[in-house]
Write a protein that holds these residues in place. Structure first.
Motif, PDB file in Angstrom:
ATOM      1  N   ALA A 388      28.750  23.142  16.883  1.00 26.46           N
ATOM      2  CA  ALA A 388      29.074  23.870  18.108  1.00 26.46           C
ATOM      3  C   ALA A 388      29.621  25.261  17.798  1.00 26.46           C
ATOM      4  CB  ALA A 388      30.111  23.088  18.917  1.00 26.46           C
ATOM      5  N   TYR A 390      32.254  28.060  18.921  1.00 27.36           N
ATOM      6  CA  TYR A 390      33.533  27.946  19.612  1.00 27.36           C
ATOM      7  C   TYR A 390      34.124  29.326  19.870  1.00 27.36           C
ATOM      8  CZ  TYR A 390      36.026  28.867  15.192  1.00 27.36           C
ATOM      9  OH  TYR A 390      36.497  29.445  14.043  1.00 27.36           O
ATOM     10  N   GLN A 399      36.751  26.949  23.935  1.00 28.28           N
ATOM     11  CA  GLN A 399      35.470  26.596  24.539  1.00 28.28           C
ATOM     12  C   GLN A 399      34.492  26.234  23.438  1.00 28.28           C
ATOM     13  OE1 GLN A 399      36.681  29.966  25.273  1.00 28.28           O
ATOM     14  NE2 GLN A 399      38.000  28.988  26.809  1.00 28.28           N
ATOM     15  N   TRP A 401      30.236  25.356  22.714  1.00 31.89           N
ATOM     16  CA  TRP A 401      28.862  25.356  23.200  1.00 31.89           C
ATOM     17  C   TRP A 401      27.992  24.691  22.143  1.00 31.89           C
ATOM     18  CZ3 TRP A 401      32.076  29.558  23.528  1.00 31.89           C
ATOM     19  CH2 TRP A 401      32.325  30.088  24.803  1.00 31.89           C
ATOM     20  N   THR A 402      27.178  23.722  22.541  1.00 33.08           N
ATOM     21  CA  THR A 402      26.337  23.037  21.575  1.00 33.08           C
ATOM     22  C   THR A 402      25.186  22.331  22.286  1.00 33.08           C
ATOM     23  OG1 THR A 402      26.339  21.497  19.711  1.00 33.08           O
ATOM     24  CG2 THR A 402      27.633  20.861  21.634  1.00 33.08           C
ATOM     25  N   SER A 408      22.050  20.901  26.715  1.00 35.69           N
ATOM     26  CA  SER A 408      23.084  21.895  26.451  1.00 35.69           C
ATOM     27  C   SER A 408      24.428  21.340  26.907  1.00 35.69           C
ATOM     28  CB  SER A 408      22.775  23.201  27.191  1.00 35.69           C
ATOM     29  OG  SER A 408      22.800  22.978  28.590  1.00 35.69           O
ATOM     30  N   TYR A 410      28.637  22.326  27.383  1.00 37.51           N
ATOM     31  CA  TYR A 410      29.754  23.268  27.381  1.00 37.51           C
ATOM     32  C   TYR A 410      31.019  22.468  27.654  1.00 37.51           C
ATOM     33  CZ  TYR A 410      33.130  26.666  29.128  1.00 37.51           C
ATOM     34  OH  TYR A 410      34.272  27.403  29.340  1.00 37.51           O
ATOM     35  N   GLU A 412      35.332  22.788  27.842  1.00 42.15           N
ATOM     36  CA  GLU A 412      36.520  23.639  27.878  1.00 42.15           C
ATOM     37  C   GLU A 412      37.744  22.778  27.599  1.00 42.15           C
ATOM     38  OE1 GLU A 412      38.794  26.432  31.118  1.00 42.15           O
ATOM     39  OE2 GLU A 412      36.590  26.514  31.035  1.00 42.15           O
TER      40      GLU A 412
END
Length: 435
Positions: A388, A390, A399, A401-402, A408, A410, A412
């Motif tokens: 991911a 970050y 955060q 993302w991967t 997808s 996301y 938090e």
């Protein structure tokens, strides 16, 4: 079985000795001690392969414990271990019968009894030293991690509860280790063997009871250690009964006096004792001390500090998943235990599941700002679950993302204010109420 009284033994005692002699030698396998010497680690490999073949063949033909058999793997009470136990018991009984027929005119085994006592004594001593040393440095059971603390008590299995119970209190673990280590050292010298056996019997009785009461999968090994202690103590029972129960004087112990003399035996005896002290006392103590020093200054977790993080948003392919009870995909929380391990509050099987939490191992690359996550919390798998990107908004918000299952993702994260009282290690001499 006293070496100093080579009188005729009763027939039942001879039968019992022959059985126990074969069984203890098989179970202890003293030749395995050679593997502790650097460079001799594989010397017993042929014997180990023979035992594995015999256990599997006997199980398939006679015992049928389970099919297929599972080798010891952290649990010492696997189906393979139980099949080995039945094989050793059966083989020992068979050999004892054959031995009794072929050697029926011999009425006592004072020298064989001496060597058997010596093997069993060192077996107990080595085990007591091994476990005592790692406990002395509080290395066997560690203090509960954030993931442990965040796991509901009712989700824990009894074994894990007992492990955390001991790991929580460093003084208790060190005390337990000191008692085991003292017992092991006392067993290395003939004059203090009886005292060492009494301490070892007390220590291993406690271990066996914990294993039985909390379903710890080391029942067979712990029971064998206790059996070995009882085997030696029973032979000294008349002296102990006279001293401890009848309050009478006891004659000096002669059970461990060698039936040999001369320079060669003395040199061999002290050389062996020196090797035992070096291999199972000095070296393990130094290695454990080094590990304890390393553990005292653990690596700092990056990019997220160790702690509990609430999952504020969890977005899969553009859809925000709310925190719904029973949801198996969404993460409830995200925990960093240390610089290598963590867990998520989820029953998602893409993570290694333990006590309804998904555990993982991770590695951060602060230059590329990526976080690579593997499925298990130990060094076993080689293919990561995901990598991911970050970003850190501040010290308490991040955060991720991967791609996750082809979608997808996301996430938090916000540092939680959750407080664990158990982590405080409270102690009070004066308490006004029951805590």
């Amino acid at each position: 079985m006293s070496a100093s009284k080579p009188t005729s033994w009763p027939v039942p005692l001879r039968l019992l000795f022959r059985f126990l002699c074969v069984y203890f030698v098989l179970q202890i396998a003293p030749w395995e001690w050679l593997t502790a010497i650097p460079g001799l680690g594989s010397i017993t490999a042929p014997f180990d392969r023979l035992v594995d073949w015999a256990v599997r063949a006997a199980n398939a033909a006679v015992f049928h414990v389970r099919d297929p058999l599972v080798l010891p793997n952290g649990s010492g009470d696997t189906s393979w271990a139980w099949a080995q136990l039945w094989l050793y018991l059966s083989f020992s009984a068979l050999i004892a019968v054959v031995w009794s027929v072929l050697d029926r005119r011999r009425t006592a085994y004072p020298r064989a009894a001496y060597w058997l006592r010596t093997i069993v004594r060192y077996y107990v001593a080595v085990a007591a030293l091994r476990y005592g040393i790692i406990k002395l440095f509080a290395l066997q059971m560690v203090f509960p991690s954030f993931s442990n603390l965040a796991t509901p008590l009712g989700d824990l299995l009894p074994m894990r509860l007992s492990w955390l119970f001991i790991g929580y209190s460093t003084p208790y673990q060190v005390f337990s280790g000191a008692m085991e280590m003292l017992a092991g050292m006392l067993l290395l010298w003939r004059r203090t063997t009886t005292l060492g056996l009494i301490l070892a019997t007390a220590a291993f009785s406690n271990v066996v009871m914990i294993n039985l009461a909390y379903d710890v999968p080391v029942k067979l090994y712990a029971s064998h250690l206790l059996l070995a202690c009882v085997f030696l103590l029973v032979q000294d029972a008349p002296r102990l009964f006279a001293m401890l129960v009848l309050n009478r004087g006891a004659s000096p112990a002669t059970l461990y006096d060698p039936p040999y003399s001369g320079t060669r035996f003395t040199v061999a005896n002290w050389s062996t004792k020196l090797a035992v002290v070096l291999l199972w006392l000095v070296m393990p103590t130094y290695q454990s001390w080094q590990r304890a020093k390393t553990n005292a200054t653990p690596a700092v977790a990056v990019p997220l500090a160790a702690g509990v993080y609430d999952v504020r948003r969890f977005v899969v392919s553009g859809d925000t998943l709310p925190p719904v009870a029973g949801e198996t995909t969404r993460w409830r929380d995200f925990i960093i235990d240390n610089a290598m391990q963590g867990s998520v509050g989820s029953t998602d099987t893409l993570f290694w599941q333990r006590y309804r939490r998904g555990h993982f191992r991770y590695k951060a690359d602060t230059l590329s700002r990526t976080l690579t996550v593997w499925r298990t919390s130990f060094l076993q798998d080689s293919v990561p679950v995901f990598a991911a990107r970050y970003a850190l908004s501040d010290s308490g918000t991040a955060q991720l993302w991967t791609k996750f299952r082809g979608d997808s993702l996301y996430v938090e994260l916000v540092r939680s204010r959750r407080h664990f009282q158990l982590a405080e290690k409270q102690f009070h001499w004066l308490s006004e109420y029951n805590r």
